[in-house]
Motif scaffolding. Structure first.
Motif, PDB file in Angstrom:
ATOM      1  N   LEU A 206     -47.900 -24.477  28.067  1.00 44.76           N
ATOM      2  CA  LEU A 206     -47.217 -23.237  28.442  1.00 44.76           C
ATOM      3  C   LEU A 206     -47.791 -21.982  27.798  1.00 44.76           C
ATOM      4  O   LEU A 206     -47.760 -20.904  28.401  1.00 44.76           O
ATOM      5  CB  LEU A 206     -45.736 -23.335  28.081  1.00 44.76           C
ATOM      6  N   LEU A 207     -48.292 -22.083  26.557  1.00 43.69           N
ATOM      7  CA  LEU A 207     -48.588 -20.890  25.768  1.00 43.69           C
ATOM      8  C   LEU A 207     -50.059 -20.814  25.386  1.00 43.69           C
ATOM      9  O   LEU A 207     -50.752 -21.832  25.297  1.00 43.69           O
ATOM     10  CB  LEU A 207     -47.726 -20.886  24.500  1.00 43.69           C
ATOM     11  N   PRO A 208     -50.558 -19.589  25.156  1.00 42.52           N
ATOM     12  CA  PRO A 208     -51.961 -19.416  24.788  1.00 42.52           C
ATOM     13  C   PRO A 208     -52.353 -20.223  23.553  1.00 42.52           C
ATOM     14  O   PRO A 208     -51.548 -20.409  22.626  1.00 42.52           O
ATOM     15  CB  PRO A 208     -52.056 -17.903  24.521  1.00 42.52           C
ATOM     16  N   GLN A 209     -53.594 -20.680  23.548  1.00 42.63           N
ATOM     17  CA  GLN A 209     -54.130 -21.508  22.471  1.00 42.63           C
ATOM     18  C   GLN A 209     -55.408 -20.880  21.923  1.00 42.63           C
ATOM     19  O   GLN A 209     -55.929 -19.890  22.453  1.00 42.63           O
ATOM     20  CB  GLN A 209     -54.428 -22.914  23.010  1.00 42.63           C
ATOM     21  N   LEU A 314     -45.033 -13.040  23.015  1.00 39.77           N
ATOM     22  CA  LEU A 314     -46.154 -12.773  23.910  1.00 39.77           C
ATOM     23  C   LEU A 314     -46.275 -11.266  24.115  1.00 39.77           C
ATOM     24  O   LEU A 314     -45.272 -10.571  24.296  1.00 39.77           O
ATOM     25  CB  LEU A 314     -45.939 -13.449  25.265  1.00 39.77           C
ATOM     26  N   ILE A 315     -47.517 -10.767  24.077  1.00 39.19           N
ATOM     27  CA  ILE A 315     -47.808  -9.384  24.424  1.00 39.19           C
ATOM     28  C   ILE A 315     -48.839  -9.408  25.548  1.00 39.19           C
ATOM     29  O   ILE A 315     -49.879 -10.079  25.442  1.00 39.19           O
ATOM     30  CB  ILE A 315     -48.336  -8.581  23.221  1.00 39.19           C
ATOM     31  N   ASP A 316     -48.540  -8.675  26.607  1.00 44.29           N
ATOM     32  CA  ASP A 316     -49.387  -8.641  27.794  1.00 44.29           C
ATOM     33  C   ASP A 316     -50.233  -7.371  27.778  1.00 44.29           C
ATOM     34  O   ASP A 316     -49.720  -6.263  27.944  1.00 44.29           O
ATOM     35  CB  ASP A 316     -48.501  -8.688  29.041  1.00 44.29           C
ATOM     36  N   THR A 357     -60.387 -16.278  33.415  1.00 40.90           N
ATOM     37  CA  THR A 357     -59.208 -16.428  34.272  1.00 40.90           C
ATOM     38  C   THR A 357     -58.984 -17.879  34.702  1.00 40.90           C
ATOM     39  O   THR A 357     -58.015 -18.164  35.408  1.00 40.90           O
ATOM     40  CB  THR A 357     -59.333 -15.532  35.516  1.00 40.90           C
ATOM     41  N   THR A 358     -59.863 -18.802  34.273  1.00 43.67           N
ATOM     42  CA  THR A 358     -59.591 -20.221  34.528  1.00 43.67           C
ATOM     43  C   THR A 358     -58.579 -20.788  33.541  1.00 43.67           C
ATOM     44  O   THR A 358     -58.053 -21.881  33.754  1.00 43.67           O
ATOM     45  CB  THR A 358     -60.889 -21.050  34.450  1.00 43.67           C
ATOM     46  N   ASP A 359     -58.335 -20.053  32.459  1.00 43.35           N
ATOM     47  CA  ASP A 359     -57.285 -20.423  31.505  1.00 43.35           C
ATOM     48  C   ASP A 359     -55.950 -20.007  32.122  1.00 43.35           C
ATOM     49  O   ASP A 359     -55.684 -18.812  32.292  1.00 43.35           O
ATOM     50  CB  ASP A 359     -57.520 -19.701  30.180  1.00 43.35           C
ATOM     51  N   PRO A 360     -55.070 -20.963  32.449  1.00 46.22           N
ATOM     52  CA  PRO A 360     -53.831 -20.586  33.157  1.00 46.22           C
ATOM     53  C   PRO A 360     -52.874 -19.749  32.331  1.00 46.22           C
ATOM     54  O   PRO A 360     -51.949 -19.151  32.882  1.00 46.22           O
ATOM     55  CB  PRO A 360     -53.210 -21.943  33.518  1.00 46.22           C
ATOM     56  N   THR A 361     -53.091 -19.673  31.010  1.00 52.23           N
ATOM     57  CA  THR A 361     -52.186 -18.863  30.187  1.00 52.23           C
ATOM     58  C   THR A 361     -52.611 -17.404  30.124  1.00 52.23           C
ATOM     59  O   THR A 361     -51.924 -16.598  29.500  1.00 52.23           O
ATOM     60  CB  THR A 361     -52.098 -19.418  28.750  1.00 52.23           C
ATOM     61  N   TRP A 362     -53.739 -17.043  30.762  1.00 47.85           N
ATOM     62  CA  TRP A 362     -54.251 -15.686  30.593  1.00 47.85           C
ATOM     63  C   TRP A 362     -53.285 -14.646  31.158  1.00 47.85           C
ATOM     64  O   TRP A 362     -53.213 -13.515  30.656  1.00 47.85           O
ATOM     65  CB  TRP A 362     -55.634 -15.532  31.230  1.00 47.85           C
ATOM     66  N   ASN A 363     -52.511 -15.048  32.192  1.00 45.23           N
ATOM     67  CA  ASN A 363     -51.589 -14.088  32.809  1.00 45.23           C
ATOM     68  C   ASN A 363     -50.181 -14.647  32.933  1.00 45.23           C
ATOM     69  O   ASN A 363     -49.374 -14.124  33.685  1.00 45.23           O
ATOM     70  CB  ASN A 363     -52.102 -13.670  34.181  1.00 45.23           C
ATOM     71  N   ARG A 364     -49.883 -15.715  32.187  1.00 47.34           N
ATOM     72  CA  ARG A 364     -48.590 -16.377  32.322  1.00 47.34           C
ATOM     73  C   ARG A 364     -47.586 -15.846  31.303  1.00 47.34           C
ATOM     74  O   ARG A 364     -47.838 -15.860  30.103  1.00 47.34           O
ATOM     75  CB  ARG A 364     -48.749 -17.894  32.134  1.00 47.34           C
ATOM     76  N   ILE A 365     -46.439 -15.404  31.813  1.00 45.69           N
ATOM     77  CA  ILE A 365     -45.290 -15.074  30.965  1.00 45.69           C
ATOM     78  C   ILE A 365     -44.171 -16.032  31.397  1.00 45.69           C
ATOM     79  O   ILE A 365     -43.428 -15.756  32.341  1.00 45.69           O
ATOM     80  CB  ILE A 365     -44.830 -13.611  31.146  1.00 45.69           C
TER      81      ILE A 365
END
Length: 536
Positions: A206-209, A314-316, A357-365
């Motif tokens: 779910l979250l950035p790594q 999270l900060i976008d 952008t292949t990392d699914p967490t790049w734009n996920r909130i």
């Protein structure tokens, strides 16, 4: 209370305020700063580059023959060193492996850890000459009592202790810090603090790594004229420094990509509370609290963050322009002492570095995260409600919980307890603060709890997740719901304004045992420290 620079006296290269009656903090101060540094040596916001603490690799791995689970073996050495915090002057510190913050430990749920802590500190602390014996607490871990960092279970210089950590809990941000009896504040302030991250498959999904999962250890300090740390706890009321450090650097600047980042924010200040907010007015999205992921993400414009609390936000940065600077500011809270620049924490500079952008967490909130046993508890499951009052005893000049203190625990031969819940029982603990103007971040060891009300109202948005520290503000009463599992034995409850804890706002509770029972996990006897004959 007004503080002038004249009041900070130098003792052994460190600063300390003279004795006197406890004073109530106020937001109005006479001086622009508390430090004794000259103007040219005083750090200014956004002049330092952001750095992260290094990750600690295990020196060995193995399998626990008792249950077949993997084990990582780590070691850290507590020692005196110097840090480059100021532009030109060096600052003596006490650090795990000689750095502040200490190295971050990161592992997966289900991998046990054995952490050897070697005390190679000087015999005495420079500020007051107290013996530099330590006790290491992994804050947020359901460790057995003998490995929990029990305050009076100390390791002397020249000795080491092996701490065993089970790591079966859901993913969370923990931290390890000194918990030595009556000197936790000075030892932690001097640098004995570090983060510890536990991952699990859901959190990783779910979250950035990696580089986008960023640890922020925030604390405040003041300096003597020679660059050493100053120390002024206002006669054990609290210390409020004029310099905000993030990972040991004053008000640093971090370069960020146009993507979503996750920040693990630990308030490692020994007294100061924070109220973080973004300069743009955009939200901080709370996705984790002390005990792991929240059931539902909460967007807040600011939030109240007491000592020892951990919040994952999270900060976008996607909508910002290249070159734009966004500040993480501090709105502060009632009864802090604030100076010229304590309204700033750090800054982010947006770059045009390409985003993967292949990392699914790049734009996920995410909105829905994870439930937990703690957040699934119902008040109807409680078998007992206990009441606690936190306050200052003016007659003894001590901070107390229900008139009790750690002095009382010591005098009882470590037998006196403030509560005796049964193993696996569910209870409500009500904590009332009528202490006359101080806030108290109260930490209950072993358990995660759910805040079910604050002054009869719903908990604040940011604290609607599993917690192990609760901010009990001025005139507030909080109700906490918790299950006393999975360990039995003796654990501590205390204020995490560390000068309060040291003088002497700490009690203990006993889980699943009667006083007359044999305690095979007695924290004072079950796992003694050993002589250290290893070479540095």
């Amino acid at each position: 209370m007004s503080i002038s620079r004249r009041q900070v006296l130098l003792i052994g290269g460190l600063g300390v305020l003279g004795a006197g009656a406890a004073m109530l903090p106020t937001g109005s101060v006479e001086a622009k700063s508390a430090s004794r540094l000259s103007d040219k040596e005083m750090p200014r916001p956004f002049q330092s580059a952001f750095v992260q603490a290094p990750f600690l690799a295990p020196y060995a791995t193995g399998i626990d023959p008792a249950d077949g689970l993997p084990v990582n073996y780590y070691r850290v050495t507590e020692k005196a060193a110097t840090a480059n915090i100021l532009p030109r002057l060096t600052t003596p510190i006490l650090g795990y492996n000689g750095i502040f913050p200490g190295p971050t430990i990161s592992l997966d749920q289900g991998t046990k850890a054995v952490l050897r802590v070697r005390n190679q500190l000087p015999a005495q602390h420079a500020i007051d000459g107290h013996a530099l014996s330590t006790s290491t607490h992994l804050h947020g871990s359901a460790s057995l009592p003998q490995y929990d960092g029990y305050a009076s279970d100390i390791t002397h210089p020249g000795f080491f202790k092996d701490y065993h950590y089970p790591n079966f809990q859901p993913a969370r941000t923990l931290w390890y810090h000194d918990h030595g009896v009556h000197f936790t504040a000075l030892n932690a302030y001097s640098g004995l603090a570090a983060q510890y991250h536990m991952h699990d498959p859901l959190e990783r999904q779910l979250l950035p790594q990696g580089r986008y999962d960023v640890a922020l250890t925030v604390n405040d300090v003041m300096f003597a004229s020679n660059g050493a740390l100053g120390y002024d706890d206002n006669t054990h009321s609290g210390l409020w420094g004029d310099v905000i450090l993030v990972n040991g650097k004053p008000w640093p600047v971090m370069k960020v990509q146009k993507r979503v980042y996750r920040f693990r924010i630990l308030n490692a200040s020994i007294s100061r509370s924070l109220r973080p907010t973004l300069s743009t007015g955009d939200p901080l999205v709370v996705v984790g609290t002390d005990g792991g992921l929240v059931p539902t993400a909460q967007s807040v414009s600011s939030y109240r963050h007491g000592g020892a609390e951990r919040y994952e936000v999270l900060i976008d940065f996607r909508k910002y322009k290249t070159g734009q600077r966004i500040e993480l500011r501090n709105l502060s809270n009632k009864n802090n002492v604030d100076y010229d620049y304590t309204n700033k924490i750090m800054a982010f500079d947006v770059t045009d570095e390409p985003v993967d952008t292949t990392d699914p967490t790049w734009n996920r909130i995410p909105t829905t995260l994870a439930g937990s046993e703690t957040m699934s508890l119902k008040a109807s499951q409680s078998v007992k409600t206990r009441s606690f009052r936190v306050k200052r005893n003016d007659a003894t000049n001590l901070w107390t919980i229900n008139e009790d203190s750690w002095q009382d625990v010591i005098a009882s031969g470590y037998k006196k307890v403030a509560a005796d819940p049964a193993l696996n029982s569910v209870e409500i603990w009500e904590i009332e603060n009528k202490s006359g103007g101080w806030f108290h971040p109260v930490h209950i060891h072993l358990v995660d709890f759910q805040i079910i009300s604050r002054n009869g109202q719903a908990p604040m948005l940011h604290e609607r997740g599993p917690k192990d520290v609760v901010y009990v503000g001025e005139g507030e009463t909080v109700r906490l719901l918790m299950k006393f599992t999975p360990q039995q034995g003796v654990y501590m409850m205390h204020c995490h304004n560390l000068p309060h804890e040291d003088h002497d706002m700490m009690v203990q509770f006993r889980v699943g045992l009667k006083e007359s029972d044999l305690d095979v996990n007695d924290p004072m006897t079950a796992a003694k420290a050993e002589w250290d004959d290893e070479e540095d």
